[in-house]
Every structure is written in structure tokens, then in C-alpha cells.
Enzyme design. Structure first.
Site, PDB file in Angstrom:
ATOM      1  N   GLY A 118       0.749  -1.192  -0.055  1.00  0.00           N
ATOM      2  CA  GLY A 118       0.121   0.113   0.017  1.00  0.00           C
ATOM      3  C   GLY A 118       0.748   1.398   0.061  1.00  0.00           C
ATOM      4  O   GLY A 118       0.322   2.418  -0.683  1.00  0.00           O
ATOM      5  N   ASP A 148       0.692   3.693   4.313  1.00  0.00           N
ATOM      6  CA  ASP A 148      -0.353   4.191   3.657  1.00  0.00           C
ATOM      7  C   ASP A 148      -1.361   4.811   4.465  1.00  0.00           C
ATOM      8  O   ASP A 148      -1.827   5.862   4.328  1.00  0.00           O
ATOM      9  CB  ASP A 148      -0.818   3.377   2.650  1.00  0.00           C
ATOM     10  CG  ASP A 148      -1.235   2.002   3.137  1.00  0.00           C
ATOM     11  OD1 ASP A 148      -1.176   1.634   4.423  1.00  0.00           O
ATOM     12  OD2 ASP A 148      -1.699   0.985   2.571  1.00  0.00           O
ATOM     13  N   ASP A 191      -5.400   2.741  10.566  1.00  0.00           N
ATOM     14  CA  ASP A 191      -6.466   2.149  10.671  1.00  0.00           C
ATOM     15  C   ASP A 191      -6.904   1.793  11.990  1.00  0.00           C
ATOM     16  O   ASP A 191      -7.022   2.464  13.002  1.00  0.00           O
ATOM     17  CB  ASP A 191      -6.808   1.297   9.521  1.00  0.00           C
ATOM     18  CG  ASP A 191      -8.362   0.880   9.549  1.00  0.00           C
ATOM     19  OD1 ASP A 191      -9.314   1.834   9.649  1.00  0.00           O
ATOM     20  OD2 ASP A 191      -8.672  -0.047   9.127  1.00  0.00           O
ATOM     21  N   PHE A 251     -14.040   3.425   3.736  1.00  0.00           N
ATOM     22  CA  PHE A 251     -12.955   2.764   2.940  1.00  0.00           C
ATOM     23  C   PHE A 251     -12.415   3.370   1.672  1.00  0.00           C
ATOM     24  O   PHE A 251     -13.363   3.607   0.801  1.00  0.00           O
ATOM     25  CB  PHE A 251     -13.367   1.291   2.633  1.00  0.00           C
ATOM     26  CG  PHE A 251     -12.295   0.259   2.141  1.00  0.00           C
ATOM     27  CD1 PHE A 251     -11.524  -0.342   3.157  1.00  0.00           C
ATOM     28  CD2 PHE A 251     -11.913   0.117   0.989  1.00  0.00           C
ATOM     29  CE1 PHE A 251     -10.548  -1.146   2.772  1.00  0.00           C
ATOM     30  CE2 PHE A 251     -11.021  -0.848   0.679  1.00  0.00           C
ATOM     31  CZ  PHE A 251     -10.255  -1.464   1.736  1.00  0.00           C
ATOM     32  N   VAL A 252     -11.085   3.600   1.297  1.00  0.00           N
ATOM     33  CA  VAL A 252     -10.609   4.278   0.334  1.00  0.00           C
ATOM     34  C   VAL A 252      -9.669   3.418  -0.515  1.00  0.00           C
ATOM     35  O   VAL A 252      -9.154   2.440   0.095  1.00  0.00           O
ATOM     36  CB  VAL A 252     -10.101   5.639   0.950  1.00  0.00           C
ATOM     37  CG1 VAL A 252     -11.050   6.644   1.605  1.00  0.00           C
ATOM     38  CG2 VAL A 252      -8.737   5.252   1.777  1.00  0.00           C
ATOM     39  N   ARG A 268      -4.907   0.399  -6.994  1.00  0.00           N
ATOM     40  CA  ARG A 268      -3.543   0.961  -6.410  1.00  0.00           C
ATOM     41  C   ARG A 268      -2.973   2.031  -7.355  1.00  0.00           C
ATOM     42  O   ARG A 268      -2.350   3.015  -6.950  1.00  0.00           O
ATOM     43  CB  ARG A 268      -2.522  -0.019  -6.206  1.00  0.00           C
ATOM     44  CG  ARG A 268      -2.892  -0.975  -5.350  1.00  0.00           C
ATOM     45  CD  ARG A 268      -1.803  -2.113  -4.935  1.00  0.00           C
ATOM     46  NE  ARG A 268      -2.162  -3.269  -4.145  1.00  0.00           N
ATOM     47  CZ  ARG A 268      -2.288  -3.307  -2.781  1.00  0.00           C
ATOM     48  NH1 ARG A 268      -1.920  -2.049  -1.998  1.00  0.00           N
ATOM     49  NH2 ARG A 268      -2.426  -4.425  -2.134  1.00  0.00           N
TER      50      ARG A 268
HETATM   51  P1  IMP Z   1      -4.753  -1.516  10.384  1.00  0.00           P
HETATM   52  O1  IMP Z   1      -3.878  -2.665  10.937  1.00  0.00           O
HETATM   53  O2  IMP Z   1      -6.069  -1.829  10.863  1.00  0.00           O
HETATM   54  O3  IMP Z   1      -4.041  -0.052  11.002  1.00  0.00           O
HETATM   55  O4  IMP Z   1      -4.523  -1.539   8.805  1.00  0.00           O
HETATM   56  C1  IMP Z   1      -3.612  -1.003   8.063  1.00  0.00           C
HETATM   57  C2  IMP Z   1      -3.649  -1.667   6.741  1.00  0.00           C
HETATM   58  O5  IMP Z   1      -4.956  -2.107   6.515  1.00  0.00           O
HETATM   59  C3  IMP Z   1      -3.231  -0.615   5.691  1.00  0.00           C
HETATM   60  O6  IMP Z   1      -2.023  -0.739   5.725  1.00  0.00           O
HETATM   61  C4  IMP Z   1      -3.998  -1.137   4.602  1.00  0.00           C
HETATM   62  O7  IMP Z   1      -3.276  -1.931   3.674  1.00  0.00           O
HETATM   63  C5  IMP Z   1      -5.182  -1.658   5.256  1.00  0.00           C
HETATM   64  N1  IMP Z   1      -6.393  -0.809   4.949  1.00  0.00           N
HETATM   65  C6  IMP Z   1      -7.017  -0.055   6.103  1.00  0.00           C
HETATM   66  N2  IMP Z   1      -7.916   0.829   5.652  1.00  0.00           N
HETATM   67  C7  IMP Z   1      -7.878   0.827   4.490  1.00  0.00           C
HETATM   68  C8  IMP Z   1      -8.693   1.701   3.471  1.00  0.00           C
HETATM   69  O8  IMP Z   1      -9.617   2.558   3.604  1.00  0.00           O
HETATM   70  N3  IMP Z   1      -8.354   1.475   2.242  1.00  0.00           N
HETATM   71  C9  IMP Z   1      -7.475   0.446   1.885  1.00  0.00           C
HETATM   72  N4  IMP Z   1      -6.822  -0.496   2.706  1.00  0.00           N
HETATM   73  C10 IMP Z   1      -6.871   0.131   3.885  1.00  0.00           C
HETATM   74 MG    MG Z   2      -4.010  -3.429   1.870  1.00  0.00          MG
END
Ligand code: IMP
Ligand code: MG
Length: 180
Positions: A43, A99, A102, A152-153, A165
Site C-alpha cells: 500500500g 499508507d 486504521d 474505505f478508500v 492501487r
Molecule cells: P490496521 O492494521 O487496521 O491499522 O490496517 C492497516 C492496513 O489496512 C493498511 O496498511 C491498509 O493496507 C489496510 N487498510 C486499512 N484501511 C484501508 C482503506 O480504507 N483502504 C484500503 N486499505 C486499507
Molecule cells: Mg492493503
């Protein structure tokens, strides 16, 4: 491809302006340091490619790949190392380039395993931050591009089911795309 996008959240121009700002700040903060940029695949590749050229310092780059998501839009709760770093990070000032922050689970896990390898310092630079979705409270970005709502983006490196991507802005998908 662009037909699947409901709306633009961050335009190309906004992205480039913000990256210049971040690059200048990082250049200032790391001028006496031993900077190693660590990009979390896949990402962050587009962000990494632009950010590293906005940093006016001698530095090194490396990549690692972890997986926390399947093909859906919600976290699976597990993080797995798919590809580890090549460089022995001892003595480096690491800047993790992500990227999106979340739930925080991915970054919290990555930071913990990299800390154990005794780099000189670790900081986090994330392009996007979705604070409403945070589950791990003690993870914070030292540098961040944009705070976005809980949506979700895709684009600028971010995917849905490994697609979009290569879209050059950040956008939200039309709901019917998820329900296909
Ligand atoms: P986390 O572990 O929940 O913080 O997720 C991080 C990873 O989830 C990021 O590096 C992304 O690859 C993916 N992710 C989280 N939210 C999004 C979104 O809105 N669009 C696309 N990928 C996302
Ligand atoms: Mg991803």
C-alpha cells in the site's frame, strides 16, 4: 476504473503539496541522523516513491511486507510477515512509511518487532489516518498527511481486492463495487 469511484477524497494536487511539506519537515528533523525509510508493502509504495524524493538527505530505503487483511474491507486481527527487511537496522534512525493508520494493529505489530532489533530510533509517517477506527490506543503517527473519516478508500497505492492501487488520487468506491 474511474467509473467505480464514488468521490475524490484527496486530489493529486493536495497529495503532492502535503508530500512536499512532509519531505521538508523530515529533511529538517533527520539532517544529523542515519535515516532508513522502511516502506510497508504494498500500500505505501506510491507514497514512498514520492516521499523519498521530497527528502533532501542521504538516506537508505528498505521494504517489508505484512498481511493483516484478506480481500475484504475489515481487519482479520492477525498480522503475518510475508517479506522481512534486508538491512540489519541496528544503529539506524528508522522511519516507517505507511499508507494508512486504521485499527493500528499492523503498525503496532511492526513497531514492536523492529524495536527488538535495536535501531537507534523508530518513528512513523503515515499518509492517511482514520482515528475513529483505532483499536490499539498507544500507536501514534509522528508524521501524518491527512485525517480521513471512517470510509474505505482506494488509490495512490491503496487497494480493494488488490485493485485501484494505480489510481493517482484517494477516492471512495461506489457501494455496488463491494457487493459484486
Ligand atoms: P490496521 O492494521 O487496521 O491499522 O490496517 C492497516 C492496513 O489496512 C493498511 O496498511 C491498509 O493496507 C489496510 N487498510 C486499512 N484501511 C484501508 C482503506 O480504507 N483502504 C484500503 N486499505 C486499507
Ligand atoms: Mg492493503
Amino acid at each position: 476504473m474511474h467509473n467505480d469511484i464514488l468521490k475524490v477524497l484527496v486530489s493529486e494536487e493536495e497529495l503532492q503539496n502535503k508530500i512536499k511539506e512532509l519531505g521538508n519537515q523530515i529533511t529538517e528533523d533527520y539532517k544529523d541522523k542515519n535515516l532508513l525509510l522502511v516502506s510497508v508493502l504494498k500500500g505505501s509504495v506510491v507514497f514512498m516513491a514520492d516521499l523519498m524524493r521530497a527528502i533532501n538527505l542521504k538516506c537508505r530505503i528498505d521494504f517489508m511486507s505484512v498481511s493483516s487483511y484478506g480481500s475484504g474491507t475489515k481487519t482479520s486481527g492477525t498480522v503475518k510477515i510475508i517479506k522481512d527487511l534486508d538491512i540489519d537496522i541496528r544503529g539506524y534512525d528508522l522511519l516507517i512509511v505507511e499508507d494508512i493508520l486504521d485499527s493500528g494493529m499492523t503498525l503496532s505489530y511492526i513497531k514492536k518487532i523492529l524495536m527488538d532489533r535495536e535501531p537507534k530510533s523508530i518513528k512513523i509517517c503515515t499518509l492517511l489516518d482514520k482515528p475513529e477506527r483505532r483499536q490499539v490506543e498507544d500507536i501514534k503517527a509522528d508524521y501524518k498527511g491527512f485525517i480521513i473519516p471512517d470510509e474505505f478508500v482506494v488509490g495512490y497505492g491503496l487497494d480493494y481486492d488488490e485493485m485501484y492501487r494505480n489510481v493517482s488520487y484517494i477516492g471512495a468506491l461506489k457501494p455496488e463495487v463491494y457487493n459484486k
